[in-house]
Design a protein around this motif. Structure first.
Motif, PDB file in Angstrom:
ATOM      1  N   MET A 299       0.852  -1.247  -0.185  1.00  0.00           N
ATOM      2  CA  MET A 299       0.079  -0.156  -0.105  1.00  0.00           C
ATOM      3  C   MET A 299       0.924   1.294  -0.124  1.00  0.00           C
ATOM      4  SD  MET A 299      -2.908  -0.835   2.899  1.00  0.00           S
ATOM      5  CE  MET A 299      -4.107  -2.478   2.560  1.00  0.00           C
ATOM      6  N   GLY A 300       2.169   1.108   0.121  1.00  0.00           N
ATOM      7  CA  GLY A 300       3.080   2.250   0.140  1.00  0.00           C
ATOM      8  C   GLY A 300       3.389   2.735   1.454  1.00  0.00           C
ATOM      9  N   LEU A 301       3.070   1.975   2.707  1.00  0.00           N
ATOM     10  CA  LEU A 301       3.605   2.420   4.003  1.00  0.00           C
ATOM     11  C   LEU A 301       5.230   2.303   4.090  1.00  0.00           C
ATOM     12  CD1 LEU A 301       0.613   1.004   6.425  1.00  0.00           C
ATOM     13  CD2 LEU A 301       0.864   3.379   5.131  1.00  0.00           C
ATOM     14  N   ASP A 302       5.754   2.940   4.928  1.00  0.00           N
ATOM     15  CA  ASP A 302       6.995   2.682   5.219  1.00  0.00           C
ATOM     16  C   ASP A 302       7.314   1.739   6.413  1.00  0.00           C
ATOM     17  OD1 ASP A 302       6.976   4.194   7.752  1.00  0.00           O
ATOM     18  OD2 ASP A 302       7.504   6.033   6.696  1.00  0.00           O
ATOM     19  N   THR A 303       8.650   1.307   6.665  1.00  0.00           N
ATOM     20  CA  THR A 303       9.034   0.567   7.768  1.00  0.00           C
ATOM     21  C   THR A 303       8.547   0.901   9.066  1.00  0.00           C
ATOM     22  OG1 THR A 303      11.042  -0.121   6.501  1.00  0.00           O
ATOM     23  CG2 THR A 303      10.900  -0.932   8.668  1.00  0.00           C
ATOM     24  N   MET A 304       8.596   2.126   9.585  1.00  0.00           N
ATOM     25  CA  MET A 304       8.033   2.425  10.757  1.00  0.00           C
ATOM     26  C   MET A 304       6.727   2.380  10.873  1.00  0.00           C
ATOM     27  SD  MET A 304      10.992   2.982  12.317  1.00  0.00           S
ATOM     28  CE  MET A 304      10.433   3.763  13.877  1.00  0.00           C
ATOM     29  N   GLU A 305       5.873   2.743   9.987  1.00  0.00           N
ATOM     30  CA  GLU A 305       4.643   2.658   9.883  1.00  0.00           C
ATOM     31  C   GLU A 305       4.041   1.494  10.000  1.00  0.00           C
ATOM     32  OE1 GLU A 305       3.513   6.920   7.105  1.00  0.00           O
ATOM     33  OE2 GLU A 305       3.912   4.917   6.223  1.00  0.00           O
ATOM     34  N   VAL A 306       4.444   0.651   9.109  1.00  0.00           N
ATOM     35  CA  VAL A 306       4.147  -1.042   9.346  1.00  0.00           C
ATOM     36  C   VAL A 306       4.415  -1.390  10.800  1.00  0.00           C
ATOM     37  CG1 VAL A 306       4.523  -3.306   8.401  1.00  0.00           C
ATOM     38  CG2 VAL A 306       4.429  -1.304   6.858  1.00  0.00           C
ATOM     39  N   ALA A 307       5.670  -1.221  11.456  1.00  0.00           N
ATOM     40  CA  ALA A 307       5.840  -1.896  12.450  1.00  0.00           C
ATOM     41  C   ALA A 307       5.129  -1.320  13.709  1.00  0.00           C
ATOM     42  CB  ALA A 307       7.415  -1.317  12.930  1.00  0.00           C
ATOM     43  N   ALA A 308       4.727   0.001  13.447  1.00  0.00           N
ATOM     44  CA  ALA A 308       3.742   0.429  14.554  1.00  0.00           C
ATOM     45  C   ALA A 308       2.532  -0.222  14.515  1.00  0.00           C
ATOM     46  CB  ALA A 308       3.475   2.067  14.049  1.00  0.00           C
ATOM     47  N   ILE A 309       1.865  -0.930  13.384  1.00  0.00           N
ATOM     48  CA  ILE A 309       0.718  -1.413  13.391  1.00  0.00           C
ATOM     49  C   ILE A 309       0.900  -2.801  13.780  1.00  0.00           C
ATOM     50  CG2 ILE A 309      -1.236  -2.326  11.805  1.00  0.00           C
ATOM     51  CD1 ILE A 309      -0.544   0.144  10.080  1.00  0.00           C
ATOM     52  N   THR A 310       2.010  -3.533  13.281  1.00  0.00           N
ATOM     53  CA  THR A 310       2.262  -4.879  13.686  1.00  0.00           C
ATOM     54  C   THR A 310       2.903  -5.283  14.678  1.00  0.00           C
ATOM     55  OG1 THR A 310       4.273  -5.011  12.462  1.00  0.00           O
ATOM     56  CG2 THR A 310       2.336  -5.290  11.022  1.00  0.00           C
ATOM     57  N   GLY A 311       3.717  -4.093  15.334  1.00  0.00           N
ATOM     58  CA  GLY A 311       4.233  -4.486  16.755  1.00  0.00           C
ATOM     59  C   GLY A 311       5.533  -5.150  16.595  1.00  0.00           C
ATOM     60  N   HIS A 312       6.262  -5.224  15.356  1.00  0.00           N
ATOM     61  CA  HIS A 312       7.400  -5.858  15.364  1.00  0.00           C
ATOM     62  C   HIS A 312       8.522  -4.756  15.791  1.00  0.00           C
ATOM     63  CE1 HIS A 312       5.447  -8.330  12.016  1.00  0.00           C
ATOM     64  NE2 HIS A 312       6.320  -9.380  12.436  1.00  0.00           N
ATOM     65  N   ALA A 322       7.088 -10.027   5.760  1.00  0.00           N
ATOM     66  CA  ALA A 322       7.018  -9.155   4.402  1.00  0.00           C
ATOM     67  C   ALA A 322       7.463  -9.956   3.327  1.00  0.00           C
ATOM     68  CB  ALA A 322       7.482  -7.779   4.558  1.00  0.00           C
ATOM     69  N   HIS A 323       6.291 -10.502   2.554  1.00  0.00           N
ATOM     70  CA  HIS A 323       6.473 -11.154   1.260  1.00  0.00           C
ATOM     71  C   HIS A 323       6.120 -10.612   0.134  1.00  0.00           C
ATOM     72  CE1 HIS A 323       7.753 -14.177   4.305  1.00  0.00           C
ATOM     73  NE2 HIS A 323       6.647 -14.270   4.583  1.00  0.00           N
ATOM     74  N   LEU A 324       6.618  -9.588  -0.555  1.00  0.00           N
ATOM     75  CA  LEU A 324       6.354  -8.548  -1.454  1.00  0.00           C
ATOM     76  C   LEU A 324       6.556  -9.437  -2.878  1.00  0.00           C
ATOM     77  CD1 LEU A 324       8.070  -5.471  -0.634  1.00  0.00           C
ATOM     78  CD2 LEU A 324       6.039  -6.187   0.487  1.00  0.00           C
ATOM     79  N   ARG A 325       5.116  -9.108  -3.611  1.00  0.00           N
ATOM     80  CA  ARG A 325       5.043 -10.087  -4.997  1.00  0.00           C
ATOM     81  C   ARG A 325       5.783  -9.174  -5.851  1.00  0.00           C
ATOM     82  NH1 ARG A 325      -0.290 -11.197  -3.078  1.00  0.00           N
ATOM     83  NH2 ARG A 325      -0.604 -13.261  -2.901  1.00  0.00           N
ATOM     84  N   THR A 326       6.779  -9.826  -6.410  1.00  0.00           N
ATOM     85  CA  THR A 326       7.309  -8.899  -7.672  1.00  0.00           C
ATOM     86  C   THR A 326       6.810  -8.328  -8.695  1.00  0.00           C
ATOM     87  OG1 THR A 326       8.864 -11.063  -7.352  1.00  0.00           O
ATOM     88  CG2 THR A 326       9.234  -9.415  -9.248  1.00  0.00           C
ATOM     89  N   LYS A 327       5.682  -8.518  -8.966  1.00  0.00           N
ATOM     90  CA  LYS A 327       4.774  -7.847  -9.957  1.00  0.00           C
ATOM     91  C   LYS A 327       4.579  -6.537  -9.390  1.00  0.00           C
ATOM     92  CE  LYS A 327       0.252  -8.069 -12.117  1.00  0.00           C
ATOM     93  NZ  LYS A 327      -1.112  -8.684 -12.535  1.00  0.00           N
ATOM     94  N   THR A 328       4.120  -6.497  -8.092  1.00  0.00           N
ATOM     95  CA  THR A 328       3.920  -5.244  -7.275  1.00  0.00           C
ATOM     96  C   THR A 328       5.164  -4.513  -7.305  1.00  0.00           C
ATOM     97  OG1 THR A 328       2.304  -6.312  -5.942  1.00  0.00           O
ATOM     98  CG2 THR A 328       3.132  -4.239  -5.240  1.00  0.00           C
ATOM     99  N   ILE A 329       6.205  -4.962  -7.107  1.00  0.00           N
ATOM    100  CA  ILE A 329       7.429  -4.264  -7.146  1.00  0.00           C
ATOM    101  C   ILE A 329       7.818  -3.454  -8.509  1.00  0.00           C
ATOM    102  CG2 ILE A 329      10.075  -4.317  -6.750  1.00  0.00           C
ATOM    103  CD1 ILE A 329       9.429  -6.465  -4.806  1.00  0.00           C
ATOM    104  N   ALA A 330       7.766  -4.403  -9.460  1.00  0.00           N
ATOM    105  CA  ALA A 330       7.830  -4.074 -10.939  1.00  0.00           C
ATOM    106  C   ALA A 330       7.190  -2.779 -11.209  1.00  0.00           C
ATOM    107  CB  ALA A 330       7.778  -5.342 -12.000  1.00  0.00           C
TER     108      ALA A 330
END
Length: 341
Positions: A299-312, A322-330
């Motif tokens: 969705m475009g969130l950065d690492t700190m934003e994702v960690a704030a939600i997930t608690g990592h 985080a297992h990003l799909r190559t198609k999305t990255i491309a």
């Protein structure tokens, strides 16, 4: 205690220890006097009443009895108490190991047990049980006065399981939710949707009360004592989460009532049936946390934003989820214009 004094060019040693007779010896060299004093003190302490009691405990207590005491005294204080009790049941089902006196258990016994467990469970499960056993021995040795060496320090440790990369493939979410909708209970679909949209762990979802939901329904707050990391966090809710929770809330619900008043076993049974109906027997409930984490990045969130939600708490752990799909990255890549060759 030992005292060393020089008398007429020689070194005299006196060793006094409660419960033992005075030991004396004279040496020409001070280093010999110090060595004798240390050896004598060590030998006397090994023969002390407390040491004798500790050795007797090691030959009298079976590992089964030690496991039961650990479960009664140590396990209840852990957040993972329910899972640990399940592991304890599995360990007690190994009479070749747990019915032996704890002081007689060797590294070879641990290796034999581990070999048997690997035939029926995954390497990750064997590792968790191995770590639990190691802590049981350490508690018995340090806190309960049992004279026992920890055999797991010499036994070969199981390898950590490889990180799972299971994500929902296109169309699988619809199939899964359709299967959840056919369940006899109304709570399964909102529970699964929350897991997919928020990355909350199953235990965190089951601990939620109506007081944890904000007045506008846009987020829920997880108290520190309910999270794996013991740190509170706020988790935003998607529009479908808000809609489903609004429909799920009883009219007479108290703020202290749990949103999902269920046991883990009830969730396990309902989830197993739903994934079988959906034709996804390999999908685990925890895979939904991987799915949600990956979607946050997409969705475009950065690492700190994702960690704030997930608690990592670490980037390394966040990368495992985080297992990003190559198609999305491309699709995000912006290549420079091609130059004429």
């Amino acid at each position: 205690m030992a005292s060393i004094t020089k008398t007429k060019g020689r070194w005299q040693v006196r060793v006094r220890l409660k419960g033992h007779k005075l030991r004396c010896q004279t040496f020409d060299a001070r280093r010999d006097a110090v060595a004798w004093a240390q050896e004598t003190e060590t030998a006397l302490r090994k023969r002390s009443p407390a040491a004798e009691d500790a050795r007797r405990l090691a030959t009298k207590l079976t590992l089964r009895g030690v496991l039961q005491r650990y479960e009664n005294e140590v396990t209840p204080s852990k957040r993972s108490a329910e899972r640990e009790r399940y592991m304890m049941r599995n360990l007690r089902a190994e009479p070749e190991l747990v019915d032996k006196p704890i002081g007689d258990i060797l590294a070879s016994d641990i290796s034999a047990w581990l070999s048997r467990r690997r035939q029926s469970v995954a390497e990750g499960t064997a590792l968790r049980e191995w770590c639990l056993l190691q802590h049981v021995f350490e508690v018995a040795r340090r806190d309960w006065g049992v004279a026992v060496d920890n055999p797991l320090k010499e036994a070969r440790r199981p390898r950590a399981a490889s990180a799972r990369e299971r994500r929902l493939e296109p169309g699988e979410e619809d199939l899964l939710l359709e299967a959840c909708g056919k369940a006899r209970v109304s709570w399964l679909t909102p529970l699964v949707c929350l897991a997919i949209d928020t990355a909350m762990r199953q235990g965190e979802l089951l601990s939620l009360t109506w007081a944890d939901a904000s007045a506008d329904g846009k987020y829920v707050t997880l108290a520190g004592q309910l999270t794996k990391t013991a740190k509170a966090r706020t988790v935003p809710l998607s529009p479908r989460n808000r809609r489903m929770l609004g429909a799920l809330r009883p009219k007479n619900a108290s703020s202290s009532d749990r949103i999902f008043p269920l046991t883990r076993n009830a969730v396990r049974l309902a989830w197993t049936r739903a994934r079988e109906r959906a034709g996804m027997p390999d999908l685990r409930f925890h895979d939904l946390r991987h799915e949600a984490t990956s979607r946050f990045f997409e969705m475009g969130l950065d690492t700190m934003e994702v960690a704030a939600i997930t608690g990592h708490e670490t980037l390394q752990m966040l990368k495992r989820y985080a297992h990003l799909r190559t198609k999305t990255i491309a699709e995000k890549l912006k290549w420079p214009a091609e130059r004429a060759l």
